[in-house]
Design an enzyme around this catalytic site. Structure first.
Site, short mmCIF file in Angstrom:
data_model
loop_
_atom_site.label_atom_id
_atom_site.label_comp_id
_atom_site.label_asym_id
_atom_site.label_seq_id
_atom_site.Cartn_x
_atom_site.Cartn_y
_atom_site.Cartn_z
CG ASP A 49 0.20 31.26 43.15
OD1 ASP A 49 -0.98 31.06 43.50
OD2 ASP A 49 0.97 30.34 42.79
CE1 TYR A 54 5.16 25.92 42.92
CE2 TYR A 54 4.62 28.20 43.40
CZ TYR A 54 4.32 27.00 42.78
OH TYR A 54 3.19 26.91 42.01
CE LYS A 79 -0.33 27.30 44.07
NZ LYS A 79 0.99 27.96 43.90
CG HIS A 112 0.69 22.33 44.66
ND1 HIS A 112 1.87 22.88 45.12
CD2 HIS A 112 0.62 22.68 43.35
CE1 HIS A 112 2.47 23.53 44.13
NE2 HIS A 112 1.74 23.42 43.05
N1 LIG Z 1 -0.66 25.05 40.75
C1 LIG Z 1 0.26 24.57 39.96
O1 LIG Z 1 0.39 23.34 39.80
C2 LIG Z 1 1.16 25.52 39.26
C3 LIG Z 1 2.02 25.05 38.24
C4 LIG Z 1 2.84 25.98 37.59
C5 LIG Z 1 2.78 27.33 37.94
N2 LIG Z 1 1.95 27.75 38.95
C6 LIG Z 1 1.88 29.18 39.36
O2 LIG Z 1 1.69 29.98 38.20
C7 LIG Z 1 2.75 30.94 38.11
C8 LIG Z 1 3.05 31.30 36.67
O3 LIG Z 1 3.34 30.14 35.93
P1 LIG Z 1 4.81 29.77 35.42
O4 LIG Z 1 5.83 30.41 36.29
O5 LIG Z 1 4.86 28.30 35.29
O6 LIG Z 1 4.84 30.33 33.94
P2 LIG Z 1 4.54 31.73 33.21
O7 LIG Z 1 4.24 32.80 34.20
O8 LIG Z 1 3.55 31.44 32.13
O9 LIG Z 1 5.93 32.04 32.48
C9 LIG Z 1 7.12 32.32 33.18
C10 LIG Z 1 8.28 32.35 32.17
O10 LIG Z 1 8.03 33.34 31.18
C11 LIG Z 1 9.09 34.31 31.19
N3 LIG Z 1 8.44 35.63 31.08
C12 LIG Z 1 7.71 36.27 32.03
N4 LIG Z 1 7.24 37.44 31.57
C13 LIG Z 1 7.69 37.56 30.30
C14 LIG Z 1 7.55 38.56 29.31
N5 LIG Z 1 6.86 39.68 29.56
N6 LIG Z 1 8.13 38.36 28.10
C15 LIG Z 1 8.84 37.23 27.85
N7 LIG Z 1 9.00 36.23 28.76
C16 LIG Z 1 8.44 36.40 29.97
C17 LIG Z 1 9.82 34.12 32.51
O11 LIG Z 1 11.21 34.41 32.34
P3 LIG Z 1 12.12 35.22 33.41
O12 LIG Z 1 11.71 34.81 34.79
O13 LIG Z 1 13.51 34.75 33.04
O14 LIG Z 1 11.92 36.69 33.14
C18 LIG Z 1 9.62 32.64 32.77
O15 LIG Z 1 10.57 31.86 32.08
C19 LIG Z 1 3.90 30.26 38.85
O16 LIG Z 1 4.95 31.12 39.19
C20 LIG Z 1 3.16 29.67 40.03
O17 LIG Z 1 2.89 30.68 40.98
C21 LIG Z 1 1.14 26.86 39.59
#
Ligand SMILES: NC(=O)c1ccc[n+]([C@@H]2O[C@H](COP(=O)([O-])OP(=O)(O)OC[C@H]3O[C@@H](n4cnc5c(N)ncnc54)[C@H](OP(=O)(O)O)[C@@H]3O)[C@@H](O)[C@H]2O)c1
Length: 284
Positions: A49, A54, A79, A112
């Protein structure tokens, strides 16, 4: 050892299907993206994704090549950027996304953000351009992100295509129930962004108790809850051990009573971590 085939698919209403677990690359610098994506693909992820916003679509393509996989082996979502909602800008932006990905198609392309306070609230014209991308086959599926119920109702009233997915903030503290329920009623698959609330939810006592009982980590428990509730997820990590940990969620099940305990962690609007889609107006 977990294998690729163990990741279930979710059927989309347009006849396509998407792996229920993917890998998110938000906030990964383009220079680090090839390594992170390659690591995820080596672990077994087959769904990435990304987004123009990004700034790492090129890094995603490089990571796929570095893993020795073909473009067709991986489901890629990107997106439309917020600054490109005008129809001609959207067409140019989509060309740019395909060029950066080095591909003649994306598997899923999303608007997006709805940006209802910008562009005279006209996300409908933008959606009609998305329908062109679906029509010419360059976007195999089209969907939206951060759309509220009223935005989805407007698309239903004024256009011919129901979004295949709605990608929304969703995790135990903010379960976004109304938007999710609308999707369920109308055949729109729910994708949960920030599935572990960017790590914030992992220290919760209830999650910790369930994790201890299951012999799993808090992140695995939360991701497993999403899977059993039917959400599509793509946790982000640049840490190889976590990338693997987040993938190893298909060899155990949470009991119904544990799922319900996690359901009860919903704090409604107070649990939201990102911007509210009705107000978000970043178009940079
Ligand atoms: N459409 C939208 O508006 C929108 C907005 C936000 C996100 N997204 C999408 O959703 C995806 C995921 O959301 P997100 O990146 O915001 O947050 P997330 O996946 O909920 O959390 C990512 C964070 O958690 C840490 N982490 C990951 N796995 C872990 C584990 N097993 N144990 C402890 N900590 C862990 C990562 O650290 P490290 O990387 O340091 O390991 C990072 O800081 C994004 O990458 C993106 O593709 C979309």
């Amino acid at each position: 050892m977990t294998t690729v085939t163990e990741v279930p698919f979710v059927d989309l209403h347009d006849g396509n299907r998407i792996p229920q677990l993917g890998f998110g690359v938000f906030q990964i610098d383009e220079s680090e993206t090839p390594d992170a994506v390659r690591c995820a693909l080596e672990v077994g992820y087959r769904h990435i994704d990304t987004a123009e916003m990004y700034g790492n679509e090129g890094g995603v393509a490089e990571g796929i090549r570095a893993a020795g996989l073909d473009r067709g082996d991986v489901f890629i979502t990107s997106k439309l950027n917020n600054g490109a909602h005008e129809p001609d800008d959207a067409r140019r932006a989509f060309d740019g996304t395909l060029e950066a990905l080095g591909s003649d198609h994306v598997d899923l392309f999303l608007v997006h953000w709805p940006l209802p306070t910008l562009y005279d609230s006209d996300f409908v014209s933008t959606w009609k351009v998305m329908e062109e991308f679906k029509g010419d086959g360059r976007a195999r599926s089209i969907g939206v992100s951060n759309f509220q119920v009223e935005h989805l109702e407007r698309l239903a009233a004024e256009t011919d295509t129901v979004p295949a997915v709605n990608q929304i903030e969703l995790h135990p503290s903010f379960q976004n129930g109304e938007v999710r329920a609308y999707g369920e009623e109308h055949g729109i698959a729910t994708e949960a962004w920030a599935p572990i609330a960017q790590g914030e939810v992992l220290g919760d006592d209830t999650i910790g108790e369930i994790a201890e009982k299951a012999g799993r980590t808090p992140a695995q428990v939360v991701l497993r809850w999403h899977i059993q509730r039917g959400n599509i997820v793509f946790p982000k990590s640049v840490t190889p051990e976590r990338i693997r940990e987040n993938f190893e969620i298909f060899d155990f099940e949470l009991e119904d009573s544990d799922l319900e305990r996690i359901d009860e962690l919903d704090r409604g609007e107070a649990g939201r971590t990102g911007p509210h889609p009705d107000k978000f107006d970043y178009a940079g």
